[in-house]
Write a protein that holds these residues in place. Sequence first.
Motif, short mmCIF file in Angstrom:
data_model
loop_
_atom_site.label_atom_id
_atom_site.label_comp_id
_atom_site.label_asym_id
_atom_site.label_seq_id
_atom_site.Cartn_x
_atom_site.Cartn_y
_atom_site.Cartn_z
N ARG A 69 16.55 -50.59 -23.33
CA ARG A 69 15.14 -50.39 -23.70
C ARG A 69 14.23 -50.63 -22.49
N TRP A 79 23.03 -46.16 -28.75
CA TRP A 79 22.73 -47.59 -28.81
C TRP A 79 23.96 -48.42 -29.09
N VAL A 95 21.46 -53.93 -25.08
CA VAL A 95 20.52 -53.04 -25.78
C VAL A 95 19.11 -53.25 -25.24
N LEU A 147 20.94 -40.92 -26.31
CA LEU A 147 20.79 -42.37 -26.34
C LEU A 147 21.75 -42.94 -27.37
N PRO A 153 25.31 -49.16 -24.95
CA PRO A 153 24.10 -49.22 -24.10
C PRO A 153 24.39 -49.14 -22.61
#
Length: 243
Positions: free
Chosen positions: A69, A98, A65, A96, A101
């Motif tokens: 980012r 999450w 994750v 996106l 990822p």
Amino acid sequence: MILQDTIPYDVSTLARLPGVAPFDMANWLHVDEAYAAQMDERLRLLRTSRDRVLRLDDTARPAAVEALRMVLAHLPMGFAQNVGWVRCPDGRHVALNWEDPLGTLCQIVQEDICILEKRGGAEHVLTGAVLCFPASWTLAEKYMRPLTRIHAPVASYDSALAKRVQRLFDGVQPGKPLWRHNVLRYADPALHQPRLEADPRDGDHPEAAPFIRSERQCLLRLPDTDAVIFSIHTYVTRSQVNE
């Protein structure tokens, strides 16, 4: 064939292993003329061979994750972002996710992304990766293995080099990434070239192989999880066999 016109760095010489140099994070992720074609191949592999190109240990999910980012924070020109999606240079919109990822990263950037973390020992372990374009190795044989085991088939990876590489992984600092490149000659320009450690190499003569394959390999530290990201941007061009 999916080829780049050029490789954006000098491949005529190689520094002594591990041969790393610092770079600016603004130059981490590359978008080149093969972006659309490489992304089509990545999407195909993710759709048809996900288990072969993506592995993630549950304990490495926070690092994955954080890696997503980090990628989103450093996307180069040509991308656009909103709260829940990224518009890519080829016009695709990627949601996106999450919960996935590495699968999301696979759809956005050309780079393969490997996650390496300390796991109760002195060495970093490959705890997750999206690896669509292996150059004669397989994710299945390297996943959850430490660095020395990952490099076991490499003849030059002796104990002295292993110690230097481990010091490198231990020493890379947040915001101070490092990069290196390799140069390989291939008869086949295919990007997805897995090969088991026990499989013999083909009989092609490297000096006559018609394609140069070079990986731009970057190392960076994730500040929150302390994981090391190893990213790989693969370039394949036609070789000048007499160079």
